[in-house]
Scaffold this active site. Sequence first.
Site, PDB file in Angstrom:
ATOM      1  N   ASP A 299       0.855  -1.183   0.000  1.00 23.50           N
ATOM      2  CA  ASP A 299       0.000   0.000   0.000  1.00 23.50           C
ATOM      3  C   ASP A 299       0.885   1.224   0.000  1.00 23.50           C
ATOM      4  O   ASP A 299       1.872   1.282   0.722  1.00 23.50           O
ATOM      5  CB  ASP A 299      -0.873   0.008   1.261  1.00 23.50           C
ATOM      6  N   ALA A 372     -17.306  18.295   2.218  1.00 23.30           N
ATOM      7  CA  ALA A 372     -17.270  17.536   0.969  1.00 23.30           C
ATOM      8  C   ALA A 372     -17.909  18.319  -0.166  1.00 23.30           C
ATOM      9  O   ALA A 372     -17.587  18.110  -1.334  1.00 23.30           O
ATOM     10  CB  ALA A 372     -17.969  16.199   1.149  1.00 23.30           C
ATOM     11  N   THR A 374     -18.000  21.908  -0.509  1.00 24.57           N
ATOM     12  CA  THR A 374     -17.166  23.020  -0.988  1.00 24.57           C
ATOM     13  C   THR A 374     -15.789  22.545  -1.426  1.00 24.57           C
ATOM     14  O   THR A 374     -15.173  23.124  -2.307  1.00 24.57           O
ATOM     15  CB  THR A 374     -16.972  24.068   0.120  1.00 24.57           C
ATOM     16  N   ARG A 375     -15.277  21.489  -0.782  1.00 18.99           N
ATOM     17  CA  ARG A 375     -13.939  20.968  -1.019  1.00 18.99           C
ATOM     18  C   ARG A 375     -12.892  22.060  -0.882  1.00 18.99           C
ATOM     19  O   ARG A 375     -11.914  22.105  -1.605  1.00 18.99           O
ATOM     20  CB  ARG A 375     -13.864  20.282  -2.389  1.00 18.99           C
ATOM     21  N   MET A 376     -13.180  22.985   0.073  1.00 17.73           N
ATOM     22  CA  MET A 376     -12.220  24.048   0.389  1.00 17.73           C
ATOM     23  C   MET A 376     -12.253  24.266   1.890  1.00 17.73           C
ATOM     24  O   MET A 376     -13.210  23.927   2.559  1.00 17.73           O
ATOM     25  CB  MET A 376     -12.624  25.364  -0.290  1.00 17.73           C
ATOM     26  N   LYS A 388      -8.309  27.783   0.533  1.00 14.26           N
ATOM     27  CA  LYS A 388      -7.404  26.913  -0.225  1.00 14.26           C
ATOM     28  C   LYS A 388      -8.185  25.645  -0.543  1.00 14.26           C
ATOM     29  O   LYS A 388      -9.090  25.234   0.196  1.00 14.26           O
ATOM     30  CB  LYS A 388      -6.138  26.578   0.564  1.00 14.26           C
TER      31      LYS A 388
END
Lengths: 672, 613
Positions: A299, A372, A374-376, A388
């Site tokens: 992994d 999840a 906005t993913r910012m 960011k």
Amino acid sequence: MAAQSRSIFDPKIIVPALGDSLKKLNPVTMVRNPVMFVTEVGALVTTVEVFASNESKAFTGQISVWLWFTVLFANFAEAMAEGRGKAQANTLRASRTQTTANRLRDNGKAENVSADQLRKGDVVVISAGEAIPGDGEIIEGAATVDESAITGESAPVIREAGGDRSSVTGGTRVLSDEIKVRISANPGESFLDRMIGLVEGAKRQKTPNEIALTILLSALTIIFLLVCMTLLPFGKFSGVDFSPTVLIALLVCLIPTTIGGLLSAIGIAGIDRLVQKNVLAMSGRAVEAAGDVDVLLLDKTGTITLGNRQAVEFVPAPGVSPHELADAAQLSSLADETPEGRSIVVLAKQQEGIRGRELAQLPNAEFVPFTAQTRMSGVNLDGQQYRKGAADSVRSFVGGKFAPEIEAAVKDISSKGGTPLVVATKEKPLGVIYLKDIVKGGLADRFERFRAMGIKTVMITGDNPLTAAAIAKEAGVDDYLAQATPEDKLAYIRREQTGGKLVAMTGDGTNDAPALAQADVGVAMNTGTQAAKEAGNMVDLDSNPTKLIEVVEIGKQLLMTRGALTTFSIANDIAKYFAIIPAMLLAAFPAIAPLNIMRLNSPSSAILSAVIFNAVVIIALIPLALRGVRFLALGADALLRRNLLIYGLGGIIVPFIGIKIIDVIIAGLHLV
Amino acid sequence: MNASGWIQLALYMGVLLLVTKPLGIYLFQVLDGKNTFLEPVLGPVERITYKLLRVDPRREQTWKAYVAAVLLFSLVTMVFTYALLRFQDRLPFHGIIDGLPNKTAMTPDLAFNTAASFTTNTNWQSYVGENTMSYFSQMVALASHNFWSAALGIAVAAALVRGIARHESGTVGNFWVDLVRIHYYLLLPICLIYALFLVSQGIPQNFKPYDTAQLTEKQTIQVPKTDAQNNPVKDAAGNVVLQDQAVETQSIVEGPIASQMAIKMLGTNGGGFVNANAAHPFENPTPLSNFLQILSIFAIPSALTYYLGRAVKNQKHGWAVWGAMAAVFLVGVFTCWKAEADGNPNLYNNGVAQVDGNMEGKEVRFGIFNSALFATVTTDASCGAVNSMHDSFTPIGGLVPLFNIQLGEIIFGGVGAGLYGMLIFVLLAVFIAGLMVGRTPEYLGKKIQAYEVKMSGLVVLVLTLSILVFSAWAAGANNFGAPDPTTNALSNGTNYNGPHGFSEILYAFSSATGNNGSAFAGISANTPWYNTTIALAMLIGRFCMIVPILAIAGSLAAKKLTPAGPGSFPVDGWTFIILLIGTVLLIGALNFLPALALGPVVEHFLMHAGKLF
């Protein structure tokens, strides 16, 4: 409390081993080892001969004593190996004895029972401060658990129902909260119990290679039995009377007592070395298979890389100073407790001297956590929105467009195997942070050595192919499986196996279980689910995937040790012939004196020396059998040449020297 | 050890090396079902043969079916030969082609021994060819068996090599197809040309009665006196009474000798037409015939190593096996040659000049080197033809042939038998040393596991058992094979007590079990006991080896193949050659060291102490 390596001469192991050596004389158990059984019968006959024959009692007596020693030494080797294995397992097991458990009855009420009354399927409630009574799976609740008893790692870990961290091990301790656990093993069937069984004589199953070797050793024993028995009529024809004592001495010297005596000790010691690395093997067969592995599935996260990406570079947008970018990046990461976020704070400090600010110093800052949707993530400070995040999200945040330089930087970082994070305010994008996977040191070298041994290393990762390729190249693995799903893993294993290869892998999640079961060597992480642990054939108590590499090395070392001592044992015969044959014939044919090339003192001392050497060499080789021969990661050609030279040629030469020295001592002491 | 010997040895090895590759490639075509250059001529014949035999050439056999076919074929041909020998005096052809009168039927024990001997490719001869055999028997019972048993050996080797080369396969070839192709494409064409060449060298090929010649120097010999019933007359002490007999004429043999000589050498059979075997001028007339005969013993066995390499797609492995064989062969030649060239020190001490070394039992035509070379080659291979008497060699010179046989005749070895015997040692070498590279043992990508080890161990065990137990029986008992029950002297049939007599017994059962057929011929082996036990030893040595070997072939064929890589056990190169030689010596020979010590080794030291046997 974690397992540790022990001195070979630990009296706590040697003393009980001495007693066990005597117990093991029982012919019923001895039959399992044909070579030593024949030796024991020989010892018995010579003992009778001491009283029945009219040969020199000093000679017959000493031969008899040394034959008994030969058997005892072999028993001692086995008892030592068992003792060390048991000591290791017992330290692990000690924690779980005499615990009690709160078992939930059908009516929902708890009753207090002792841990060894628990059966598979029972549900127990464990509260803070209590020990977990057996292996099982959390079905309700979450808790911090102290697993130091098993792993030696003092930091507590979190275990919770559902997901991949739901399994608990007996003997560990709940530190906070309360959990309900369904017990998954009957007493005596837990991993630890199976492990203990593996190192204990009675329950130990011979591995396939051990069975094959035992067959060969038995065939050689029968052949030499024939050789010695037919010598009687041959001698009669030639006018020589061979005494039973002399023939038995010849027999025991010729049959492969060295490897016959050490074979099981070598196998147990191999498993013991695994335990020292905190790996529990479910069978000796698994350890053997580890030596044969052709393909290692590793992994990426945790094995090849450190597990966390780190910020290594700021790429400012046109017209933005590096300082400005670093400042914004740091601000947006202040509340980000992930290792990535922290590494951004650190990089900003290192590169631009921007001190890490405390949240408390910024009272009017409003932190925006990562979601999840906005993913910012970022911060709203003094009317400015610092963010960011992934390039796509930030692009729509700033209104749908980046400067071409930013797009180029994003692409460039991706192609290098890194993760680009774009930093922006609502008005404009400020630049890109380069998050890099950090490959562990020394791995490339190690993989290179594996390649020399013919083992292929494959990196498994959920990353996209581009990223995966870049990391694979940096780490020096032979192949990679990008965007790997558990099904992909399983398919990859099957494909390799169809090509005749043996595959090893590590895994922890329930969805790893099929692949773990399919792999020839499946090392489940102790933190993993019960399903994963059941599917694999080894469990790593430290949950350290890098361990797989060491498991393979231990497997190889075990096989090498077995081969080296077999070769050594068989090669020994030449010198023994040169000691005993002239001695047997000298009385009838004085002319053959020149055949006594070792110039041994007298026929009696020659035969006795060979017998003593044959016994003593077992004791002398116990440390080698328990420690294993030196493991070198070389190609098969070089390994064979090296080991043949040491154990083959050495096996021919050493007994000449040894027998000569013993003969000088015997003559000096006037023993015969 | 003179220059002529060195030059001939170099020439021999050079030519052997030259034929190995082309013949090996040809063998591969024959055994792999490919078209050979003889296909246009023999192809139709081959196909008709299959039709007549009702064999489907495309249908392969499992190893068990292959074993059944091998055993059935051997049984039928053995019974055929037995019957023929038992009734050789009554067969109709006898009078038609035979110019020889008075060939009586063989006794049951001798016929059994001879039938077993030729079935097993041993060609141990308890009979005296020119006295006992009719031409018909020589041709039909013996010469044909030479072809059959040789082809069978090659077929079994091919089945084993297929087992090694294939993977996940249920079959190892078709025995009947192998048998037919080996005969048609390999043995018959070569022997046809070879026999014609031998005729050109002076070997007879006719059906004439024996010639009679007047002796120029008449002799008187002593023979046992017989009474009216042809029983030996004894004196009061029970000793046989001897009387003088004048010898004035000499019989000179004739017969279809050349045709039998070709296959006798090429098929490593070794059974002579006449008792003196290749020492007789009619079996081996010229230096050239001698050289070619020695060469033809090794030709097919040597080429089979090339075939192995080609079939398993690892030519270096084939050459490594060849190299191990060649190394042990050369050590044997040197040892034997040196011992014979040095001769017997006692003769020298007594003032008898022996410039050439030990010439007792050797043809002056061949001398020391060619006798030593022939003896080494014929026992490295399971040929057993001789051009000198091994019984008369010096102890060490005689130890070499005996030792060679006891190794299992794997130094090039018998046709087929040498290769499959050597492969057993390859498996054992790989199994013992294979672990030392840190993997469970693998041979060419196949795991060597309990089953293969069991079968290999069985082969070594049974051969050792047969040699040692029969020898022990012969050496230990005193009441069989005995010419004289009253005195009990030399009742084991040996001509000598002591180490040399022991060597004769050991040699007889080693030769029989190893399917060699040569003898320390001082032993009187034509007795019911020896005929029976030696026949059993031959059958054990042949079939208790073939069955486990075919079992290994089947097991290996079914296994999965692991592709070779840097971690695979190397089966080529010097390391492997040395390992293989070491295994052959340690596993194959150590078993016999105590027995050899009581025989040739003690005899050697006694010889130097002035005591001879």
